[in-house]
Design an enzyme around this catalytic site. Structure first.
Site, PDB file in Angstrom:
ATOM      1  N   CYS A   1      -4.514  -1.425  -1.997  1.00 52.44           N
ATOM      2  CA  CYS A   1      -4.646  -0.068  -2.339  1.00 52.44           C
ATOM      3  C   CYS A   1      -5.386   0.148  -3.360  1.00 52.44           C
ATOM      4  O   CYS A   1      -5.212  -0.278  -4.566  1.00 52.44           O
ATOM      5  CB  CYS A   1      -3.203   0.461  -2.631  1.00 52.44           C
ATOM      6  SG  CYS A   1      -3.037   2.373  -3.026  1.00 52.44           S
TER       7      CYS A   1
ATOM      8  N   ASP B   1       0.916  -1.151  -0.197  1.00 56.69           N
ATOM      9  CA  ASP B   1       0.007  -0.071  -0.091  1.00 56.69           C
ATOM     10  C   ASP B   1       0.896   1.347  -0.002  1.00 56.69           C
ATOM     11  O   ASP B   1       2.142   1.122   0.242  1.00 56.69           O
ATOM     12  CB  ASP B   1      -1.046   0.147   1.128  1.00 56.69           C
ATOM     13  CG  ASP B   1      -1.817   1.479   1.349  1.00 56.69           C
ATOM     14  OD1 ASP B   1      -2.525   1.544   0.301  1.00 56.69           O
ATOM     15  OD2 ASP B   1      -1.832   2.039   2.051  1.00 56.69           O
ATOM     16  N   SER B   2       0.102   2.400  -0.330  1.00 58.13           N
ATOM     17  CA  SER B   2       0.991   3.562  -0.064  1.00 58.13           C
ATOM     18  C   SER B   2       1.556   4.079   1.203  1.00 58.13           C
ATOM     19  O   SER B   2       2.231   4.752   1.312  1.00 58.13           O
ATOM     20  CB  SER B   2      -0.030   4.774  -0.784  1.00 58.13           C
ATOM     21  OG  SER B   2      -1.163   4.979   0.082  1.00 58.13           O
TER      22      SER B   2
ATOM     23  N   GLU C   1      -1.817   8.495   8.534  1.00 59.76           N
ATOM     24  CA  GLU C   1      -0.519   8.014   8.503  1.00 59.76           C
ATOM     25  C   GLU C   1       0.116   8.939   9.819  1.00 59.76           C
ATOM     26  O   GLU C   1       1.160   8.111  10.264  1.00 59.76           O
ATOM     27  CB  GLU C   1       0.271   8.794   7.149  1.00 59.76           C
ATOM     28  CG  GLU C   1      -0.181   7.916   5.910  1.00 59.76           C
ATOM     29  CD  GLU C   1       0.422   6.507   5.815  1.00 59.76           C
ATOM     30  OE1 GLU C   1       1.874   6.633   6.100  1.00 59.76           O
ATOM     31  OE2 GLU C   1      -0.440   5.816   5.417  1.00 59.76           O
TER      32      GLU C   1
ATOM     33  N   HIS D   1      -7.198   3.206   3.785  1.00 56.88           N
ATOM     34  CA  HIS D   1      -6.936   3.770   4.908  1.00 56.88           C
ATOM     35  C   HIS D   1      -8.249   3.856   5.607  1.00 56.88           C
ATOM     36  O   HIS D   1      -8.232   4.160   7.029  1.00 56.88           O
ATOM     37  CB  HIS D   1      -6.219   4.931   4.595  1.00 56.88           C
ATOM     38  CG  HIS D   1      -4.785   5.014   4.433  1.00 56.88           C
ATOM     39  ND1 HIS D   1      -4.376   4.587   3.288  1.00 56.88           N
ATOM     40  CD2 HIS D   1      -3.765   5.544   5.035  1.00 56.88           C
ATOM     41  CE1 HIS D   1      -3.065   4.630   3.204  1.00 56.88           C
ATOM     42  NE2 HIS D   1      -2.577   5.111   4.540  1.00 56.88           N
TER      43      HIS D   1
ATOM     44  N   CYS E   1     -11.150   3.375   0.178  1.00 59.18           N
ATOM     45  CA  CYS E   1      -9.651   3.516   0.411  1.00 59.18           C
ATOM     46  C   CYS E   1      -9.472   2.516   1.586  1.00 59.18           C
ATOM     47  O   CYS E   1     -10.135   2.763   2.570  1.00 59.18           O
ATOM     48  CB  CYS E   1      -9.110   4.886   0.568  1.00 59.18           C
ATOM     49  SG  CYS E   1      -7.721   5.238   1.203  1.00 59.18           S
TER      50      CYS E   1
HETATM   51  N1  DGL Z   1      -4.850   3.258   0.788  1.00 55.33           N
HETATM   52  C1  DGL Z   1      -5.091   3.826  -0.651  1.00 55.33           C
HETATM   53  C2  DGL Z   1      -6.306   3.330  -1.372  1.00 55.33           C
HETATM   54  O1  DGL Z   1      -6.617   2.403  -0.902  1.00 55.33           O
HETATM   55  C3  DGL Z   1      -4.080   4.888  -0.935  1.00 55.33           C
HETATM   56  C4  DGL Z   1      -4.462   6.209  -0.171  1.00 55.33           C
HETATM   57  C5  DGL Z   1      -3.297   7.243  -0.810  1.00 55.33           C
HETATM   58  O2  DGL Z   1      -2.142   7.028  -0.643  1.00 55.33           O
HETATM   59  O3  DGL Z   1      -3.811   8.402  -1.133  1.00 55.33           O
HETATM   60  O4  DGL Z   1      -6.583   4.140  -2.038  1.00 55.33           O
END
Ligand code: DGL
Length: 268
Positions: A71, A8-9, A149, A183, A181
């Site tokens: 992600c 993931d990011s 984050e 997150h 997302c």
């Molecule tokens: N967790 C990510 C997603 O599912 C990316 C969030 C990001 O880095 O902007 O899209």
């Protein structure tokens, strides 16, 4: 037993890893967080695709038998390229708009995702496959990922920002909210604080891990579910805070697994 890469990011994919450890604890995992470059969601498609490919190549070079691109943004921008280059199973995640359309009582569904996901061809192609009797209220969650984050998912700041992003979704009368997302499942508490139980939340981690399970079964690598595998956490930012955040954010008992962490060196 297999070695599974989860990418993931940043810390968002921990929501998918958590579910993977619940359903498939016997495997070994490498969790790769590109936190030095998060958020991805406001970057260009070309950048996201190139970076995601580099990191998945890195996971494959470490011997992963399968990779979960945990992600939505990277899946939307890069999954085709990753699949065409790597010969191992690549499992992606996408906003659960299909299950949301099925579960919504009034046919009004909010979709909270990154700007890149909402603008992507992949997401819009998925949207086009759904019957027109459901209306989707799309909202980019700008600013939420950096707060998560920074370990501020439950802060007043996150509550305020979330309130602003959810307002248009609520104003339209949505009864269902897609957490588009990885997150955002970590905002569950904040969402419930703002909305109570009035809205159904859709998170696809469970479906993604079931898909991973099917892929491993087809490779004949299911393993013995009484065993507990190892987890290596790699961050491009700071490995210690990633491990601490994992312990904080995840509900799995990481003490049952052999845990290691390291910092991502230069990859290209
Ligand atoms: N967790 C990510 C997603 O599912 C990316 C969030 C990001 O880095 O902007 O899209």
């Amino acid at each position: 037993m297999s070695l599974i890469g989860v990418f993931d990011s940043g810390v968002g994919g921990l929501s998918v890893l958590d579910e993977a450890l619940r359903q498939l604890p016997q495997h070994d995992y490498i969790y790769l967080a590109d936190s030095a470059n998060a958020p991805y969601g406001e970057k260009s498609s070309a950048w996201i695709a190139a970076r995601s490919l580099v990191l998945c190549r890195y996971l494959a070079s470490k011997g992963c038998d399968a990779i979960v691109v945990a992600c939505n943004t990277a899946t939307a921008e890069a999954i085709q390229q990753i699949r065409s280059e790597l010969s191992i199973p690549i499992i992606g995640v996408e906003p659960g708009i299909k299950p949301a359309a099925m579960q919504s009582q009034n046919g009004i569904v909010g979709v909270l995702a990154t700007e890149a996901t909402l603008k992507s061809d992949k997401f819009n192609a998925l949207l086009a496959t759904l019957p027109p009797n459901c209306r989707f209220i799309k909202q980019a969650g700008a600013g939420l990922v950096p707060l998560i984050e920074a370990g501020k998912a439950d802060s007043e700041e996150a509550l305020d920002l979330l309130g602003k992003h959810l307002a248009p979704i609520l104003d339209e009368g949505s009864d269902t909210l897609v957490l588009g997302c990885t997150h955002y499942p970590f905002l569950r508490k904040a969402i419930r604080k703002l909305l109570g139980d009035t809205i159904t939340l859709i998170d696809t981690s469970d479906a993604v891990v079931r898909q991973l399970k099917r892929q491993l079964e087809s490779l004949d690598q299911s393993g013995n579910s009484d065993d507990r595998g190892a987890v290596l956490f790699i961050s491009s930012k700071n490995e210690i805070s990633l491990l601490e955040m994992a312990k904080d954010l995840m509900s799995s008992d990481l003490n049952l697994h052999a845990i290691h962490s390291s910092l991502l060196g230069k990859v290209s």
